[in-house]
Design a protein around this motif. Sequence first.
Motif, PDB file in Angstrom:
ATOM      1  N   LEU A   5       6.508   5.796   9.601  1.00 44.50           N
ATOM      2  CA  LEU A   5       5.950   5.865  10.955  1.00 44.50           C
ATOM      3  C   LEU A   5       6.992   5.744  12.064  1.00 44.50           C
ATOM      4  N   LEU A   6       8.237   5.524  11.723  1.00 43.61           N
ATOM      5  CA  LEU A   6       9.277   5.464  12.758  1.00 43.61           C
ATOM      6  C   LEU A   6       9.294   6.781  13.520  1.00 43.61           C
ATOM      7  N   GLY A   7       9.196   6.700  14.830  1.00 43.41           N
ATOM      8  CA  GLY A   7       9.219   7.901  15.667  1.00 43.41           C
ATOM      9  C   GLY A   7       7.892   8.630  15.741  1.00 43.41           C
ATOM     10  N   SER A   8       6.830   8.074  15.156  1.00 39.62           N
ATOM     11  CA  SER A   8       5.525   8.734  15.192  1.00 39.62           C
ATOM     12  C   SER A   8       4.810   8.438  16.513  1.00 39.62           C
ATOM     13  N   SER A   9       3.665   9.075  16.708  1.00 36.56           N
ATOM     14  CA  SER A   9       2.888   8.845  17.927  1.00 36.56           C
ATOM     15  C   SER A   9       1.696   7.913  17.674  1.00 36.56           C
ATOM     16  N   VAL A  10       1.669   7.241  16.547  1.00 39.21           N
ATOM     17  CA  VAL A  10       0.585   6.317  16.213  1.00 39.21           C
ATOM     18  C   VAL A  10       0.573   5.166  17.210  1.00 39.21           C
ATOM     19  N   HIS A  11      -0.600   4.858  17.751  1.00 45.49           N
ATOM     20  CA  HIS A  11      -0.691   3.754  18.714  1.00 45.49           C
ATOM     21  C   HIS A  11      -1.514   2.582  18.190  1.00 45.49           C
ATOM     22  N   THR A  12      -2.282   2.793  17.112  1.00 44.41           N
ATOM     23  CA  THR A  12      -3.084   1.725  16.527  1.00 44.41           C
ATOM     24  C   THR A  12      -2.888   1.709  15.019  1.00 44.41           C
ATOM     25  N   LEU A  13      -2.643   0.527  14.470  1.00 42.47           N
ATOM     26  CA  LEU A  13      -2.535   0.342  13.020  1.00 42.47           C
ATOM     27  C   LEU A  13      -3.642  -0.606  12.576  1.00 42.47           C
ATOM     28  N   ASP A  14      -4.606  -0.093  11.844  1.00 40.85           N
ATOM     29  CA  ASP A  14      -5.685  -0.927  11.314  1.00 40.85           C
ATOM     30  C   ASP A  14      -5.371  -1.214   9.854  1.00 40.85           C
ATOM     31  N   LEU A  15      -4.790  -2.367   9.609  1.00 37.13           N
ATOM     32  CA  LEU A  15      -4.376  -2.772   8.268  1.00 37.13           C
ATOM     33  C   LEU A  15      -5.162  -3.984   7.782  1.00 37.13           C
ATOM     34  N   GLY A  16      -6.351  -4.162   8.314  1.00 38.19           N
ATOM     35  CA  GLY A  16      -7.182  -5.280   7.911  1.00 38.19           C
ATOM     36  C   GLY A  16      -7.650  -5.150   6.469  1.00 38.19           C
ATOM     37  N   TYR A  17      -7.982  -6.280   5.863  1.00 37.86           N
ATOM     38  CA  TYR A  17      -8.548  -6.327   4.517  1.00 37.86           C
ATOM     39  C   TYR A  17      -7.638  -5.677   3.471  1.00 37.86           C
ATOM     40  N   ASN A  18      -6.379  -6.032   3.507  1.00 34.55           N
ATOM     41  CA  ASN A  18      -5.409  -5.567   2.519  1.00 34.55           C
ATOM     42  C   ASN A  18      -4.762  -6.781   1.853  1.00 34.55           C
ATOM     43  N   ALA A  19      -3.570  -6.626   1.320  1.00 36.42           N
ATOM     44  CA  ALA A  19      -2.880  -7.712   0.608  1.00 36.42           C
ATOM     45  C   ALA A  19      -1.527  -8.004   1.239  1.00 36.42           C
ATOM     46  N   ILE A  20      -1.491  -7.991   2.572  1.00 31.80           N
ATOM     47  CA  ILE A  20      -0.250  -8.155   3.316  1.00 31.80           C
ATOM     48  C   ILE A  20       0.043  -9.642   3.523  1.00 31.80           C
ATOM     49  N   THR A  21       1.307 -10.023   3.320  1.00 31.60           N
ATOM     50  CA  THR A  21       1.756 -11.397   3.549  1.00 31.60           C
ATOM     51  C   THR A  21       2.732 -11.396   4.728  1.00 31.60           C
ATOM     52  N   TRP A  22       3.371 -12.554   4.939  1.00 27.97           N
ATOM     53  CA  TRP A  22       4.368 -12.673   6.006  1.00 27.97           C
ATOM     54  C   TRP A  22       5.458 -11.615   5.869  1.00 27.97           C
ATOM     55  N   GLU A  23       5.866 -11.312   4.645  1.00 28.55           N
ATOM     56  CA  GLU A  23       6.902 -10.303   4.420  1.00 28.55           C
ATOM     57  C   GLU A  23       6.481  -8.966   5.028  1.00 28.55           C
ATOM     58  N   GLY A  24       5.249  -8.554   4.792  1.00 30.96           N
ATOM     59  CA  GLY A  24       4.749  -7.304   5.357  1.00 30.96           C
ATOM     60  C   GLY A  24       4.691  -7.334   6.871  1.00 30.96           C
ATOM     61  N   VAL A  25       4.342  -8.491   7.415  1.00 34.02           N
ATOM     62  CA  VAL A  25       4.304  -8.642   8.878  1.00 34.02           C
ATOM     63  C   VAL A  25       5.695  -8.377   9.472  1.00 34.02           C
ATOM     64  N   THR A  26       6.739  -8.826   8.786  1.00 31.06           N
ATOM     65  CA  THR A  26       8.093  -8.602   9.314  1.00 31.06           C
ATOM     66  C   THR A  26       8.424  -7.113   9.368  1.00 31.06           C
ATOM     67  N   TYR A  27       7.942  -6.340   8.393  1.00 32.08           N
ATOM     68  CA  TYR A  27       8.156  -4.882   8.426  1.00 32.08           C
ATOM     69  C   TYR A  27       7.413  -4.261   9.609  1.00 32.08           C
TER      70      TYR A  27
ATOM     71  N   ILE B 179      -3.328  -2.489   0.298  1.00 31.23           N
ATOM     72  CA  ILE B 179      -1.920  -2.264   0.637  1.00 31.23           C
ATOM     73  C   ILE B 179      -1.165  -3.584   0.551  1.00 31.23           C
ATOM     74  N   SER B 180      -0.063  -3.558  -0.180  1.00 29.73           N
ATOM     75  CA  SER B 180       0.789  -4.742  -0.364  1.00 29.73           C
ATOM     76  C   SER B 180       1.970  -4.677   0.604  1.00 29.73           C
ATOM     77  N   ASP B 181       2.837  -5.654   0.511  1.00 29.50           N
ATOM     78  CA  ASP B 181       4.039  -5.670   1.347  1.00 29.50           C
ATOM     79  C   ASP B 181       4.910  -4.446   1.096  1.00 29.50           C
ATOM     80  N   GLU B 182       5.030  -4.038  -0.161  1.00 32.04           N
ATOM     81  CA  GLU B 182       5.836  -2.849  -0.479  1.00 32.04           C
ATOM     82  C   GLU B 182       5.217  -1.596   0.130  1.00 32.04           C
ATOM     83  N   GLY B 183       3.887  -1.528   0.119  1.00 30.62           N
ATOM     84  CA  GLY B 183       3.198  -0.400   0.751  1.00 30.62           C
ATOM     85  C   GLY B 183       3.409  -0.384   2.248  1.00 30.62           C
TER      86      GLY B 183
END
Length: 84
Positions: free
Chosen positions: A20-42, A8-12
């Motif tokens: 996920l806005l308004g969802s009931s998700v309480h945990t996001l496991d996004l380890g081992y992807n291709a996320i940068t600082w930009e994705g962190v801001t999202y 998963i990239s920043d666009e993903g």
Amino acid sequence: MKLKGNKISDEGVKALCKSLLGSSVHTLDLGYNAITWEGVTYIMTLVGSNKKVKVVNLKKNNINPKLFTKIVNDFKSLSVMVEL
């Protein structure tokens, strides 16, 4: 939500957070992807508006280690545990 190792990239992340806005998700496991600082801001935007998210795993992404302290403090201020 377990999305570890899905290239998963920043666009993903941007699309995921929007869905996920308004969802009931309480945990996001996004380890081992291709996320940068930009994705962190999202993710920060999602966490700021969806108070149900309490745990975010960002291990082994493309995040500059110099930003780890800032990321941990930003998530902590929102009462969210982050794993880097």
